[in-house]
Design an enzyme around this catalytic site. Structure first.
Site, short mmCIF file in Angstrom:
data_model
loop_
_atom_site.label_atom_id
_atom_site.label_comp_id
_atom_site.label_asym_id
_atom_site.label_seq_id
_atom_site.Cartn_x
_atom_site.Cartn_y
_atom_site.Cartn_z
N ARG A 155 21.13 -14.95 -68.79
CA ARG A 155 20.13 -16.02 -68.68
C ARG A 155 20.67 -17.40 -69.09
O ARG A 155 19.90 -18.33 -69.30
CB ARG A 155 18.87 -15.72 -69.51
CG ARG A 155 18.15 -14.43 -69.14
CD ARG A 155 17.62 -14.49 -67.71
NE ARG A 155 16.70 -13.38 -67.42
CZ ARG A 155 17.08 -12.19 -66.98
NH1 ARG A 155 18.37 -11.92 -66.83
NH2 ARG A 155 16.18 -11.26 -66.73
N LEU A 156 21.99 -17.54 -69.19
CA LEU A 156 22.58 -18.83 -69.51
C LEU A 156 22.82 -19.56 -68.19
O LEU A 156 23.95 -19.81 -67.77
CB LEU A 156 23.88 -18.67 -70.30
CG LEU A 156 24.35 -19.90 -71.08
CD1 LEU A 156 23.35 -20.27 -72.18
CD2 LEU A 156 25.73 -19.65 -71.67
#
Length: 216
Positions: A195-196
């Site tokens: 999720r970066l």
């Protein structure tokens, strides 16, 4: 009590696409969009032009729906609809909107925000006359978003239209046509592992596009 097997909070997916780096971005957001749009057309041609159109009424109450992109250039992004529809009424009250493209297989999103203008009737008429006969009839008989008692009423109106215009030369209604969103802001989103995500915004300031990386 909710079925524990229907708990959507437990659903997960992982993003595995390669990253998006500022050095790789075009200085022109329209050119950057063209690159990604071409990728989407190659990967999923049937769905590449689908975009969520978000509008709001004069009280700020939002509404969103899927429409199809029909043209874009450096002047903006265009679609066609009934001016009497909910989106048409919203844009008459509050001529500002955002569109969102989500290309699932590529793990990419593009958001585009700005004021909206109604296109000249000639643009809508030209596109209307290029549509298949069935689509032209549906547009001509429908007061989009207005209540109707049942489907039979619509089908009866279609039959009457077919009989009235047996030659297929159905005139474009004056209540039907196009809109253009004139971008003030773009955001390009690339899904990344853990999720970066990579996010970059283009903001138009003093006639120049300023690019910023955004936190995920």
């Amino acid at each position: 009590m909710a079925n524990p097997n229907s708990d959507v909070s437990a659903l997960r997916r992982e993003y595995v696409a390669s990253g998006l780096h500022k050095a790789e971005l075009s200085a022109d957001p329209f050119e950057q969009f063209q690159r990604w749009f071409d990728n989407a057309l190659e990967a999923h041609p049937d769905d590449a032009t689908s975009m969520t159109l978000a509008t709001a009424d004069d009280q700020g109450r939002p509404a969103a729906r899927i429409v199809l992109l029909k043209h874009f250039d450096h002047h903006g992004f265009c679609w066609f609809t009934d001016f009497r529809s909910e989106k048409g009424l919203h844009l008459a009250q509050n001529p500002y909107a955002e569109v969102l493209f989500y290309w699932y297989g590529l793990e990419r999103q593009v958001r585009i925000r700005g004021p909206v203008e109604q296109l000249d009737y000639s643009f809508g008429e030209h596109y209307f006359n290029e549509r298949p006969l069935g689509s032209r009839i549906s547009a001509a008989i429908s007061h989009q978003s207005a209540p109707v008692d049942n489907r039979a009423t619509l089908e009866s109106a279609v039959a009457q239209m077919r009989e009235q215009y047996a030659d297929g030369n159905i005139p474009c209604p004056e209540t039907w046509g196009g809109y253009r969103l004139i971008p003030e802001r773009f955001e390009f989103w690339q899904g990344r592992e853990n999720r970066l995500h990579d996010r970059f915004s283009y903001e138009l300031k003093d006639g120049q596009w300023q690019i910023n990386r955004l936190q995920p």
